[in-house]
Design a protein around this motif. Structure first.
Motif, PDB file in Angstrom:
ATOM      1  N   ARG A 278      -0.186   4.380   0.003  1.00 37.33           N
ATOM      2  CA  ARG A 278      -0.937   5.542   0.459  1.00 37.33           C
ATOM      3  C   ARG A 278      -0.514   5.985   1.866  1.00 37.33           C
TER       4      ARG A 278
ATOM      5  N   THR B  72       1.765  -1.845   4.918  1.00 36.54           N
ATOM      6  CA  THR B  72       1.453  -0.423   4.923  1.00 36.54           C
ATOM      7  C   THR B  72       2.658   0.364   5.426  1.00 36.54           C
TER       8      THR B  72
ATOM      9  N   ALA C 119      -1.794  -6.646   3.532  1.00 35.79           N
ATOM     10  CA  ALA C 119      -0.936  -5.698   2.811  1.00 35.79           C
ATOM     11  C   ALA C 119       0.108  -5.081   3.740  1.00 35.79           C
TER      12      ALA C 119
ATOM     13  N   CYS D  59     -12.646   2.739   1.281  1.00 40.88           N
ATOM     14  CA  CYS D  59     -11.577   3.424   0.552  1.00 40.88           C
ATOM     15  C   CYS D  59     -11.727   4.926   0.720  1.00 40.88           C
TER      16      CYS D  59
ATOM     17  N   ASP E 258       0.858  -1.183   0.000  1.00 37.22           N
ATOM     18  CA  ASP E 258       0.000   0.000   0.000  1.00 37.22           C
ATOM     19  C   ASP E 258       0.895   1.234   0.000  1.00 37.22           C
TER      20      ASP E 258
ATOM     21  N   TYR F 287      -0.419  -0.767  -4.826  1.00 37.84           N
ATOM     22  CA  TYR F 287      -1.776  -0.291  -5.094  1.00 37.84           C
ATOM     23  C   TYR F 287      -2.013   1.040  -4.380  1.00 37.84           C
ATOM     24  N   CYS F 288      -2.976   1.798  -4.896  1.00 36.47           N
ATOM     25  CA  CYS F 288      -3.417   3.044  -4.279  1.00 36.47           C
ATOM     26  C   CYS F 288      -4.870   3.271  -4.687  1.00 36.47           C
TER      27      CYS F 288
ATOM     28  N   LYS G 209      -7.787  -1.235   3.703  1.00 38.31           N
ATOM     29  CA  LYS G 209      -6.606  -1.716   3.009  1.00 38.31           C
ATOM     30  C   LYS G 209      -6.833  -3.169   2.577  1.00 38.31           C
TER      31      LYS G 209
ATOM     32  N   HIS H  69      -4.925   4.346   4.660  1.00 45.24           N
ATOM     33  CA  HIS H  69      -4.977   2.900   4.933  1.00 45.24           C
ATOM     34  C   HIS H  69      -5.517   2.585   6.322  1.00 45.24           C
TER      35      HIS H  69
END
Length: 320
Positions: free
Chosen positions: A136, A151, A149, A223, A134, A178-179, A145, A141
């Protein structure tokens, strides 16, 4: 049928005289009756706009008609009301702030991670030799998320480059980044490749497209989005709430901005604490003289301010 659409998109494509393009683009968006927020830079476009289905279709057709942006991938949400109050178009140095402006290091048009369509991402994400990353920020997150994942403890995407050393332990793995919509992954994956990571991938279209095309399986929580909805549902297969109220610890999917404008922190808060603290993150912020009125949503319209849109430091207003 929903009365409005909200479009999320980006496109890395060189724009000559991007400052003038931003001013012209603002007029065009207003002529269609759109609201939203668009960042224009020499390297491309990054935007979220909202309006009637007819206005949004006209906007997408116009963007696709420009050969510079013909490949733009629009993520379309149906909404009951516009996701913004006003229309803003700003010229900035980057369409997503990374602090990495050397095209010899980061140029998504030349080198970036291999794009995975949502179905491909879903098929690969649980493999033993895969790390799902991740890219972001913390507040994003914290509310949602992908399951298992990795983070990062970052407040803004510009902090991502400083995390490369911490990620070195995964160099022998396949890295699936991913984002929200894909834009941050373009630069994050390019930097990872530059730093010697060999097997780097990215989720094409981000979390939003993943939810629309494969049902959002294994995306836990909601999200975060950059409009007055604040968060949206993604997972219709095996949904789960993972965020907790900052104040009492109760499970809650609700994210707000602190009602104190000088704090304005993004955080999760249950309705009970929101009512008690009037949408503030603490009693200190609750007693602030400029505290905004909390209406239960936790979203506040920003007051337009003069901003520097010129390389020559000429102050202009690009929003009304």
């Amino acid at each position: 049928m929903a009365k409005y659409n909200t479009l999320l998109y980006y496109c890395y494509s060189t724009i000559a005289d991007a400052e003038q393009f931003a001013a012209d683009h603002l007029k065009f968006c207003k002529s269609l009756g759109l609201t939203g927020r668009i960042i224009v830079a020499d390297e491309g476009l990054n935007g979220t706009v909202s309006g009637t289905p007819e206005a949004c279709r006209a906007y997408m057709d116009a963007v696709h008609a420009d050969e510079r942006f013909a490949a733009t991938d629009f993520k379309i949400d149906e909404v009951d009301e516009p996701s913004f109050v006003k229309m803003h178009v700003r010229y900035k140095s980057e369409i997503v702030h990374s602090g990495l402006r050397d095209p010899n290091i980061i140029n998504p048009n030349e080198r970036t991670g291999k794009h995975l369509e949502p179905a491909e991402f879903m098929a690969m994400k649980d493999d033993e030799d895969v790390v799902v990353l991740d890219v972001r920020s913390n507040y994003e997150h914290s509310v949602g998320k992908f399951k298992n994942a990795v983070t990062l403890d970052i407040e803004n995407f510009r902090d991502f480059p400083a995390m490369i050393d911490q990620l070195a332990q995964y160099k022998d793995k396949k890295i699936l980044t991913y984002c929200t919509g894909g834009i941050k992954c373009e630069k994050a994956s390019a930097l990872l490749l530059h730093e010697g990571f060999e097997n780097v991938y990215q989720l094409h279209g981000g979390i939003i497209k993943y939810g629309k095309e494969v049902g959002g399986k294994d995306f836990e929580g909601k999200c975060y989005v950059f409009d007055n909805r604040l968060t949206v549902d993604v997972n219709s297969v095996n949904p789960e709430v993972i965020s907790t109220c900052r104040n009492c610890g109760k499970i809650t999917p609700k994210m707000i901005n602190c009602a104190n404008p000088e704090c304005n922190e993004h955080f999760t808060q249950c309705d009970e604490c929101g009512t008690q603290l009037e949408g503030c993150c603490s009693t200190t912020c609750q007693s602030h003289p400029r505290k905004r009125v909390y209406d239960g949503t936790g979203y506040y319209v920003k007051v337009p301010q003069p901003i520097n849109t010129s390389k020559k430091n000429k102050v202009q207003l690009v929003q009304e």
